[in-house]
Design a protein around this motif. Structure first.
Motif, PDB file in Angstrom:
ATOM      1  N   SER A  64      -1.510  -8.159   1.314  1.00 14.70           N
ATOM      2  CA  SER A  64      -1.424  -8.015  -0.141  1.00 14.70           C
ATOM      3  C   SER A  64      -2.821  -8.067  -0.738  1.00 14.70           C
ATOM      4  O   SER A  64      -3.732  -8.680  -0.190  1.00 14.70           O
ATOM      5  CB  SER A  64      -0.541  -9.107  -0.743  1.00 14.70           C
ATOM      6  OG  SER A  64      -1.135 -10.368  -0.569  1.00 14.70           O
ATOM      7  N   ILE A  65      -2.969  -7.386  -1.875  1.00  5.79           N
ATOM      8  CA  ILE A  65      -4.258  -7.323  -2.571  1.00  5.79           C
ATOM      9  C   ILE A  65      -4.038  -7.704  -4.028  1.00  5.79           C
ATOM     10  O   ILE A  65      -3.045  -7.309  -4.642  1.00  5.79           O
ATOM     11  CB  ILE A  65      -4.905  -5.916  -2.445  1.00  5.79           C
ATOM     12  CG1 ILE A  65      -6.282  -5.883  -3.101  1.00  5.79           C
ATOM     13  CG2 ILE A  65      -4.001  -4.844  -2.987  1.00  5.79           C
ATOM     14  CD1 ILE A  65      -7.074  -4.620  -2.811  1.00  5.79           C
ATOM     15  N   ARG A  66      -4.973  -8.513  -4.571  1.00 12.48           N
ATOM     16  CA  ARG A  66      -4.949  -8.907  -5.973  1.00 12.48           C
ATOM     17  C   ARG A  66      -6.362  -8.793  -6.539  1.00 12.48           C
ATOM     18  O   ARG A  66      -7.333  -8.943  -5.812  1.00 12.48           O
ATOM     19  CB  ARG A  66      -4.470 -10.348  -6.136  1.00 12.48           C
ATOM     20  CG  ARG A  66      -2.992 -10.542  -5.868  1.00 12.48           C
ATOM     21  CD  ARG A  66      -2.571 -11.994  -5.991  1.00 12.48           C
ATOM     22  NE  ARG A  66      -3.137 -12.718  -4.861  1.00 12.48           N
ATOM     23  CZ  ARG A  66      -3.801 -13.868  -4.948  1.00 12.48           C
ATOM     24  NH1 ARG A  66      -3.960 -14.453  -6.091  1.00 12.48           N
ATOM     25  NH2 ARG A  66      -4.290 -14.449  -3.882  1.00 12.48           N
ATOM     26  N   ALA A  67      -6.457  -8.523  -7.842  1.00 13.66           N
ATOM     27  CA  ALA A  67      -7.754  -8.434  -8.520  1.00 13.66           C
ATOM     28  C   ALA A  67      -7.849  -9.557  -9.541  1.00 13.66           C
ATOM     29  O   ALA A  67      -6.841  -9.965 -10.125  1.00 13.66           O
ATOM     30  CB  ALA A  67      -7.899  -7.088  -9.213  1.00 13.66           C
ATOM     31  N   ASP A  68      -9.066 -10.062  -9.776  1.00 15.51           N
ATOM     32  CA  ASP A  68      -9.221 -11.150 -10.735  1.00 15.51           C
ATOM     33  C   ASP A  68      -9.198 -10.668 -12.179  1.00 15.51           C
ATOM     34  O   ASP A  68      -9.021 -11.463 -13.090  1.00 15.51           O
ATOM     35  CB  ASP A  68     -10.489 -11.957 -10.454  1.00 15.51           C
ATOM     36  CG  ASP A  68     -11.772 -11.169 -10.663  1.00 15.51           C
ATOM     37  OD1 ASP A  68     -11.715  -9.925 -10.682  1.00 15.51           O
ATOM     38  OD2 ASP A  68     -12.845 -11.799 -10.786  1.00 15.51           O
ATOM     39  N   LYS A  69      -9.364  -9.350 -12.401  1.00 16.62           N
ATOM     40  CA  LYS A  69      -9.222  -8.801 -13.755  1.00 16.62           C
ATOM     41  C   LYS A  69      -8.804  -7.343 -13.677  1.00 16.62           C
ATOM     42  O   LYS A  69      -9.017  -6.674 -12.667  1.00 16.62           O
ATOM     43  CB  LYS A  69     -10.486  -8.976 -14.584  1.00 16.62           C
ATOM     44  CG  LYS A  69     -11.778  -8.560 -13.924  1.00 16.62           C
ATOM     45  CD  LYS A  69     -12.945  -8.954 -14.812  1.00 16.62           C
ATOM     46  CE  LYS A  69     -14.241  -9.021 -14.045  1.00 16.62           C
ATOM     47  NZ  LYS A  69     -15.353  -9.403 -14.891  1.00 16.62           N
ATOM     48  N   ALA A  70      -8.209  -6.850 -14.749  1.00 18.96           N
ATOM     49  CA  ALA A  70      -7.667  -5.490 -14.769  1.00 18.96           C
ATOM     50  C   ALA A  70      -8.609  -4.495 -15.424  1.00 18.96           C
ATOM     51  O   ALA A  70      -8.369  -3.293 -15.385  1.00 18.96           O
ATOM     52  CB  ALA A  70      -6.317  -5.465 -15.483  1.00 18.96           C
ATOM     53  N   SER A  71      -9.690  -4.974 -16.026  1.00 17.02           N
ATOM     54  CA  SER A  71     -10.613  -4.078 -16.721  1.00 17.02           C
ATOM     55  C   SER A  71     -12.040  -4.593 -16.563  1.00 17.02           C
ATOM     56  O   SER A  71     -12.280  -5.797 -16.622  1.00 17.02           O
ATOM     57  CB  SER A  71     -10.236  -4.013 -18.204  1.00 17.02           C
ATOM     58  OG  SER A  71     -11.115  -3.168 -18.893  1.00 17.02           O
TER      59      SER A  71
ATOM     60  N   VAL B 137      -7.656 -10.471  -0.740  1.00 16.90           N
ATOM     61  CA  VAL B 137      -6.762  -9.823   0.212  1.00 16.90           C
ATOM     62  C   VAL B 137      -6.233 -10.911   1.138  1.00 16.90           C
ATOM     63  O   VAL B 137      -7.013 -11.667   1.717  1.00 16.90           O
ATOM     64  CB  VAL B 137      -7.498  -8.731   1.021  1.00 16.90           C
ATOM     65  CG1 VAL B 137      -6.556  -8.063   1.998  1.00 16.90           C
ATOM     66  CG2 VAL B 137      -8.121  -7.706   0.092  1.00 16.90           C
ATOM     67  N   SER B 138      -4.910 -10.994   1.248  1.00 18.31           N
ATOM     68  CA  SER B 138      -4.334 -12.028   2.108  1.00 18.31           C
ATOM     69  C   SER B 138      -3.306 -11.425   3.051  1.00 18.31           C
ATOM     70  O   SER B 138      -2.622 -10.459   2.718  1.00 18.31           O
ATOM     71  CB  SER B 138      -3.722 -13.149   1.273  1.00 18.31           C
ATOM     72  OG  SER B 138      -2.744 -12.643   0.398  1.00 18.31           O
TER      73      SER B 138
ATOM     74  N   THR C 215      -7.779   2.989  -8.489  1.00 19.85           N
ATOM     75  CA  THR C 215      -6.660   2.413  -7.759  1.00 19.85           C
ATOM     76  C   THR C 215      -7.172   1.945  -6.406  1.00 19.85           C
ATOM     77  O   THR C 215      -7.796   2.720  -5.676  1.00 19.85           O
ATOM     78  CB  THR C 215      -5.535   3.447  -7.578  1.00 19.85           C
ATOM     79  OG1 THR C 215      -5.163   3.951  -8.859  1.00 19.85           O
ATOM     80  CG2 THR C 215      -4.329   2.822  -6.918  1.00 19.85           C
ATOM     81  N   PHE C 216      -6.900   0.686  -6.068  1.00 16.28           N
ATOM     82  CA  PHE C 216      -7.421   0.071  -4.850  1.00 16.28           C
ATOM     83  C   PHE C 216      -6.297  -0.291  -3.890  1.00 16.28           C
ATOM     84  O   PHE C 216      -5.223  -0.709  -4.305  1.00 16.28           O
ATOM     85  CB  PHE C 216      -8.197  -1.201  -5.195  1.00 16.28           C
ATOM     86  CG  PHE C 216      -9.423  -0.949  -6.013  1.00 16.28           C
ATOM     87  CD1 PHE C 216     -10.648  -0.729  -5.410  1.00 16.28           C
ATOM     88  CD2 PHE C 216      -9.356  -0.924  -7.396  1.00 16.28           C
ATOM     89  CE1 PHE C 216     -11.771  -0.499  -6.168  1.00 16.28           C
ATOM     90  CE2 PHE C 216     -10.479  -0.698  -8.162  1.00 16.28           C
ATOM     91  CZ  PHE C 216     -11.689  -0.480  -7.546  1.00 16.28           C
ATOM     92  N   SER C 217      -6.568  -0.129  -2.607  1.00 12.87           N
ATOM     93  CA  SER C 217      -5.682  -0.614  -1.549  1.00 12.87           C
ATOM     94  C   SER C 217      -6.568  -1.158  -0.438  1.00 12.87           C
ATOM     95  O   SER C 217      -7.778  -0.932  -0.423  1.00 12.87           O
ATOM     96  CB  SER C 217      -4.770   0.493  -1.035  1.00 12.87           C
ATOM     97  OG  SER C 217      -5.528   1.525  -0.448  1.00 12.87           O
ATOM     98  N   ALA C 218      -5.965  -1.889   0.506  1.00 14.34           N
ATOM     99  CA  ALA C 218      -6.758  -2.515   1.561  1.00 14.34           C
ATOM    100  C   ALA C 218      -6.105  -2.312   2.919  1.00 14.34           C
ATOM    101  O   ALA C 218      -4.894  -2.148   3.023  1.00 14.34           O
ATOM    102  CB  ALA C 218      -6.918  -4.006   1.281  1.00 14.34           C
ATOM    103  N   THR C 219      -6.949  -2.300   3.948  1.00 14.22           N
ATOM    104  CA  THR C 219      -6.479  -2.313   5.333  1.00 14.22           C
ATOM    105  C   THR C 219      -7.184  -3.472   6.034  1.00 14.22           C
ATOM    106  O   THR C 219      -8.311  -3.835   5.678  1.00 14.22           O
ATOM    107  CB  THR C 219      -6.791  -0.997   6.076  1.00 14.22           C
ATOM    108  OG1 THR C 219      -8.201  -0.749   6.019  1.00 14.22           O
ATOM    109  CG2 THR C 219      -6.045   0.169   5.478  1.00 14.22           C
ATOM    110  N   TYR C 220      -6.507  -4.031   7.018  1.00 11.34           N
ATOM    111  CA  TYR C 220      -7.062  -5.158   7.757  1.00 11.34           C
ATOM    112  C   TYR C 220      -6.704  -5.016   9.223  1.00 11.34           C
ATOM    113  O   TYR C 220      -5.567  -4.726   9.577  1.00 11.34           O
ATOM    114  CB  TYR C 220      -6.516  -6.480   7.212  1.00 11.34           C
ATOM    115  CG  TYR C 220      -6.887  -7.676   8.045  1.00 11.34           C
ATOM    116  CD1 TYR C 220      -8.203  -8.102   8.130  1.00 11.34           C
ATOM    117  CD2 TYR C 220      -5.924  -8.383   8.740  1.00 11.34           C
ATOM    118  CE1 TYR C 220      -8.552  -9.189   8.905  1.00 11.34           C
ATOM    119  CE2 TYR C 220      -6.260  -9.488   9.510  1.00 11.34           C
ATOM    120  CZ  TYR C 220      -7.571  -9.888   9.585  1.00 11.34           C
ATOM    121  OH  TYR C 220      -7.920 -10.968  10.355  1.00 11.34           O
TER     122      TYR C 220
END
Length: 142
Positions: free
Chosen positions: A32-39, A52-53, A94-99
C-alpha cells in the motif's frame, strides 16, 4: 499400548498444527502507498513524502522499493529507495509503487493522486517594463 498410540496421535496433531501456523494470508502481503499531502506547489522545493508498507512493515526507503508517476501522458520513476517527490511542472500526478524482497515482487493495487499547483512568479508581472530611478544627495556635486 493404547497409551503409546494416544501419545503418537497427540504428537502428530501438534506437528500438524505447528506446520500450519506459518501460513500467511495473501491479503497481508499487499503493498500500500500513502502520501502525507494531496497538493504541493510546483516550485521545485515543496515536496510530498510517501509511505509504502507491505505486511504492516514500512518499506518506504528500502532499496527494493520503486515509486512511479504518471501525469498527462508522461511518466517517470523516482530513484530506488526514494520516497519524496517535488516538481516545477504543474499538473495532477498519479503514483504507484512496486517492491521486491528478493524473492517476490509486489505492486500496489491502490494509487495516490497529488496535484502540483502553478506558482505565480513575481518577475512575470514586470516582464518588458522599464524602471528608472534618480538618486541625488546634497554632497553629490554632479
Amino acid at each position: 499400548m493404547k497409551r503409546i498410540i494416544n501419545i503418537i496421535m497427540m504428537l502428530a496433531a501438534a506437528a500438524t498444527f505447528a506446520s500450519c501456523s506459518g501460513n500467511v494470508d495473501p491479503a497481508d502481503l499487499k503493498l500500500s502507498i500513502r502520501a502525507d499531502k494531496a497538493s504541493i506547489a510546483a516550485d521545485g522545493t515543496d515536496a510530498v513524502t510517501f509511505t509504502v508498507s507491505q505486511a504492516g512493515e514500512d518499506v518506504s526507503v528500502s532499496s527494493g522499493m520503486r515509486i512511479t508517476w504518471e501525469c498527462e501522458g508522461k511518466s517517470g520513476e523516482l530513484k530506488a529507495g526514494a520516497n519524496t517527490f517535488s516538481t516545477n511542472v504543474p499538473g495532477t500526478y498519479t503514483f504507484s509503487a512496486t517492491y521486491s524482497d528478493g524473492k517476490n515482487q509486489y505492486q500496489t493495487e491502490d494509487k495516490v493522486t497529488v496535484t502540483a499547483t502553478a506558482v505565480a512568479s513575481l518577475s512575470s508581472g514586470w516582464l518588458h517594463k522599464m524602471l528608472a530611478m534618480e538618486f541625488t544627495s546634497v554632497w553629490c556635486t554632479y
